[in-house]
Design a protein around this motif. Sequence first.
Motif, mmCIF file in Angstrom:
data_model
loop_
_atom_site.group_PDB
_atom_site.id
_atom_site.type_symbol
_atom_site.label_atom_id
_atom_site.label_comp_id
_atom_site.label_asym_id
_atom_site.label_seq_id
_atom_site.Cartn_x
_atom_site.Cartn_y
_atom_site.Cartn_z
ATOM 1 N N SER A 332 0.870 -1.176 0.000
ATOM 2 C CA SER A 332 0.000 0.000 0.000
ATOM 3 C C SER A 332 0.902 1.220 0.000
ATOM 4 O O SER A 332 2.084 1.131 0.358
ATOM 5 C CB SER A 332 -0.896 0.004 1.241
ATOM 6 N N ALA A 334 0.974 3.696 1.926
ATOM 7 C CA ALA A 334 1.460 4.088 3.253
ATOM 8 C C ALA A 334 2.691 3.278 3.670
ATOM 9 O O ALA A 334 3.507 3.738 4.452
ATOM 10 C CB ALA A 334 0.353 3.921 4.291
ATOM 11 N N GLU A 335 2.829 2.066 3.120
ATOM 12 C CA GLU A 335 3.951 1.209 3.513
ATOM 13 C C GLU A 335 5.309 1.740 3.075
ATOM 14 O O GLU A 335 6.345 1.294 3.571
ATOM 15 C CB GLU A 335 3.769 -0.191 2.925
ATOM 16 N N GLU A 337 6.564 4.409 3.851
ATOM 17 C CA GLU A 337 7.170 5.013 5.034
ATOM 18 C C GLU A 337 7.765 3.942 5.952
ATOM 19 O O GLU A 337 8.835 4.121 6.516
ATOM 20 C CB GLU A 337 6.132 5.852 5.787
ATOM 21 N N THR A 338 7.037 2.826 6.088
ATOM 22 C CA THR A 338 7.532 1.728 6.921
ATOM 23 C C THR A 338 8.848 1.210 6.371
ATOM 24 O O THR A 338 9.825 1.027 7.106
ATOM 25 C CB THR A 338 6.494 0.593 6.938
ATOM 26 N N SER A 421 0.162 12.714 5.035
ATOM 27 C CA SER A 421 0.068 11.726 6.121
ATOM 28 C C SER A 421 1.395 10.990 6.281
ATOM 29 O O SER A 421 1.558 10.212 7.217
ATOM 30 C CB SER A 421 -1.067 10.741 5.866
ATOM 31 N N ARG A 439 1.198 21.647 8.481
ATOM 32 C CA ARG A 439 -0.020 21.051 7.935
ATOM 33 C C ARG A 439 -1.226 21.644 8.644
ATOM 34 O O ARG A 439 -1.264 21.674 9.866
ATOM 35 C CB ARG A 439 -0.008 19.533 8.164
ATOM 36 N N ALA A 443 -8.039 19.228 5.726
ATOM 37 C CA ALA A 443 -7.309 18.706 4.579
ATOM 38 C C ALA A 443 -7.905 19.215 3.268
ATOM 39 O O ALA A 443 -7.223 19.315 2.268
ATOM 40 C CB ALA A 443 -7.317 17.183 4.617
ATOM 41 N N ASP B 78 -0.312 -2.100 8.694
ATOM 42 C CA ASP B 78 0.831 -1.204 8.741
ATOM 43 C C ASP B 78 0.451 0.049 9.537
ATOM 44 O O ASP B 78 -0.605 0.632 9.316
ATOM 45 C CB ASP B 78 1.191 -0.842 7.301
ATOM 46 N N HIS B 80 1.538 2.982 9.365
ATOM 47 C CA HIS B 80 1.424 4.189 8.546
ATOM 48 C C HIS B 80 0.125 4.205 7.757
ATOM 49 O O HIS B 80 -0.434 5.251 7.471
ATOM 50 C CB HIS B 80 2.649 4.332 7.650
ATOM 51 N N GLU B 81 -0.348 3.000 7.438
ATOM 52 C CA GLU B 81 -1.673 2.877 6.832
ATOM 53 C C GLU B 81 -2.724 3.355 7.844
ATOM 54 O O GLU B 81 -3.641 4.108 7.513
ATOM 55 C CB GLU B 81 -1.910 1.396 6.492
ATOM 56 N N ARG B 83 -2.319 5.465 10.244
ATOM 57 C CA ARG B 83 -2.266 6.921 10.354
ATOM 58 C C ARG B 83 -2.980 7.589 9.171
ATOM 59 O O ARG B 83 -3.767 8.519 9.351
ATOM 60 C CB ARG B 83 -0.836 7.423 10.419
ATOM 61 N N ALA B 84 -2.714 7.071 7.967
ATOM 62 C CA ALA B 84 -3.326 7.666 6.774
ATOM 63 C C ALA B 84 -4.852 7.592 6.861
ATOM 64 O O ALA B 84 -5.556 8.542 6.506
ATOM 65 C CB ALA B 84 -2.823 6.961 5.519
ATOM 66 N N LEU B 87 -6.262 10.128 9.664
ATOM 67 C CA LEU B 87 -5.897 11.545 9.588
ATOM 68 C C LEU B 87 -7.089 12.506 9.674
ATOM 69 O O LEU B 87 -7.133 13.397 10.511
ATOM 70 C CB LEU B 87 -5.137 11.771 8.276
ATOM 71 N N VAL B 88 -8.060 12.305 8.793
ATOM 72 C CA VAL B 88 -9.196 13.226 8.708
ATOM 73 C C VAL B 88 -9.988 13.219 10.015
ATOM 74 O O VAL B 88 -10.400 14.264 10.524
ATOM 75 C CB VAL B 88 -10.114 12.822 7.545
ATOM 76 N N TRP B 89 -10.189 12.020 10.560
ATOM 77 C CA TRP B 89 -11.012 11.891 11.766
ATOM 78 C C TRP B 89 -10.307 12.479 12.977
ATOM 79 O O TRP B 89 -10.926 13.075 13.854
ATOM 80 C CB TRP B 89 -11.353 10.425 12.015
ATOM 81 N N HIS B 115 0.653 9.094 15.641
ATOM 82 C CA HIS B 115 0.063 10.292 15.041
ATOM 83 C C HIS B 115 -0.294 11.274 16.146
ATOM 84 O O HIS B 115 -0.711 10.874 17.223
ATOM 85 C CB HIS B 115 -1.188 9.914 14.244
ATOM 86 N N ARG B 253 -9.496 -2.637 1.292
ATOM 87 C CA ARG B 253 -8.094 -2.206 1.191
ATOM 88 C C ARG B 253 -7.925 -1.027 0.270
ATOM 89 O O ARG B 253 -8.736 -0.772 -0.598
ATOM 90 C CB ARG B 253 -7.240 -3.378 0.711
ATOM 91 N N PHE B 254 -6.828 -0.316 0.476
ATOM 92 C CA PHE B 254 -6.485 0.854 -0.340
ATOM 93 C C PHE B 254 -6.256 0.395 -1.778
ATOM 94 O O PHE B 254 -5.528 -0.557 -2.014
ATOM 95 C CB PHE B 254 -5.195 1.469 0.213
#
Lengths: 508, 254
Positions: A332, A334-335, A337-338, A421, A439, A443, B78, B80-81, B83-84, B87-89, B115, B253-254
């Motif tokens: 994904s 976002a990964e 960053e990991t 993010s 930021r 958004a 993940d 970071h997933e 966090r992504a 974010l908005v919430w 976060h 999933r994204f």
Amino acid sequence: MTTTHGHGPFIAAIDQGTTSSRCIVFDRDGRIVSVDQKEHEQIFPKPGWVEHDAKEIWTNVQQVVAGAVEKAGITSADVKAIGITNQRETTLLWDKNTGEPVHNAIVWQDTRTDALCKELGRNVGQDRFRRETGLPLASYFSGPKVRWLLDNVEGLRERAERGEILFGTMDSWVIWNLTGGVNGGVHVTDVTNASRTMLMNLRSLAWDERILSSMDIPAAVLPEIRSSAEVYGTAKGGALEGVPVASALGDQQAALFGQTCYDKGEAKSTYGTGTFMLMNTGDEPVQSYNGLLTTVGYRIGDQKPVYALEGSIAVTGSLVQWMRDQMGLINSAAEIETLASSVEDNGGAYFVPAFSGLFAPYWRSDARGVIAGLTRYVTKAHIARAVLEATAWQTREITDAMTKDSGVELTALKVDGGMTSNNLLMQTLSDFLDAPVVRPMVAETTCLGAAYAAGLAVGFWPDTDALRANWRRAAEWTPRMDSDTRDREYKNWLKAVERTMGWIDDES
Amino acid sequence: MARTIQSLERAAAMLRLLAGGERRLGLSDVASALGLAKGTAHGILRTLQQEGFVEQDPASGRYQLGAELLRLGNSYLDVHELRARALVWADDLARSSGESVYLGVLHQQGVLIIHHVFRPDDSRQVLEVGAMQPLHSTALGKVLCAYDPVAHSELADSAREAFTDRTVTGLADLEGVLDLTRARGWASDVEETWAGLASIAAPIHDRRRMPVGAVGITGAVERVCEEGELRAQLVASVRDCARAVSRDLGAGRF
């Protein structure tokens, strides 16, 4: 989200974007009350051609407006104004008497006018109209698209000259339809959208007759150029019947406005598939000698216009997608960053994603992507790090160009968009720019900017100071890198950039 | 309806329990989390171990996911997933509560802040992403211990420092706090970690209803509490936010 948010009155913003149309209802604090969104079809008639069905877009706009109003549980009486923001440069011609488009809209990404732009450059080249318009002759901009339609749709030129045909970017199309269409719809555009047509003179903010005649476009098709924040008319029919239509801004300018960059030197950068950075340069247009565009930032009513320098990066979020989809190194976005966080540095690797050439500030179409500095030591994690660093270095190159052109040092960068993010990217950005990266809490700065401009026009907010007071910092990253490291790394990046150039032989 | 096989359902539940980054659970943790007798749990774990889906750490005797299962492509969420998605919430929670927002996950014997949204008041604040908070005294930590059996077992092993005279450090007392947390669906920390500060937190679940993290607010005790009680409006906002993020994680999933 429902009624835990403030009570009315509200402002509705319509974002007519490249892939979808959205409507967001905001309250007086600038908080989101409701959202509705609908995608439209991307039409690809030939390689390099991209079109939209403008009728479908207008139907979708009506639906998302009704949807957002319903989700908010309000009526048109609670809404004080409607603001518009839109995909820039996308070009439409329609029949004034029937309201029927004469052709699909030609989207900004469409490259069918490449050859026409070369021809229009004559012996001068792509900067033939730069002094007047701030833009190079490139296929994005609307003027050449209008000319292409007039040349290629049978009988269109005659109808246009008889005054039967209207031209507009998507703001004009939405406003004309919202205010009644064939029954008295107003035919207007705002200064920011007009500044992307290549037909408007940046200083006079009027259509440039010399350019019109060079491009052979009859003045009769053109909308009236108005400010970005004033009442153009009122909505006729639909969920917001009777509500004033009170702003229009191109999407990137709307984000600049939503990020409250109202002072000279303030800049925002929107990190999505690509990245667009705009810097407020005050009430004088600044000519760029470093590959940036000069454009109108916004104009509120009869106040002085505010200009901006714009730099765009073609490949940022799309590089992460490429790592996911083409390389399969992550599952994904976002990964990234990991993976990148699993190492301390780039291991000596630099990734210049010049997939379709180098854009601002180099403008080299003979360049192609390069990963430089590879050794046995480098792992996929180092490459992931180099991917994020590529976005940060490209931002640095644009801010350097902005500083050279404007003479204004960047004090802080306001960021928005999906990639914000990514904490590691934001920290890297701050390290490479040697400036704080901030930021904001909302958004949706694009829609917010359109809402703000509309609210100013109807007195919902008194002035830009009140809007600044609404702005909330959600996070701030400050530089942690020592200057020796930064300078060394920047040098390495520039070396890698050099190695991308001249890859394509005999460009023609 | 097709018949289902109970022992397979239980085995699947165990794998879900063990699915995660550095998760290791003892036999009794597994048994009590699933409401099974120890003997039953042990039989299933041994079978999974033979198949390579579970491995037992020779030193501690604890169980963790086996390499075979990881090879099958099971992946944990993940951070970071997370966090992504949040974010908005989280931004919205900061706006509506007027306090700073933190999102935390279990990491070793503490809460890792993944976060952080600033308190919306224009004051100078420092981003605390990457910081660690204790499990036993913070609202985020209590939520993780109440809902995640791995966190729960880490709690027993961790040094439970008394940060203030209100910090609960005894295991039996903490169990009572965790029971209350599960019963009402949220946890609090009123000057148990930092003098003058109070927090409220609620759990985030993924699409399989597994606890993946906690989200909460922290602010001055005078603002977060009213007449000695946590303000109900703030509790509602935190729980709304946790539910919204959980819903988002369940949406595919994204």
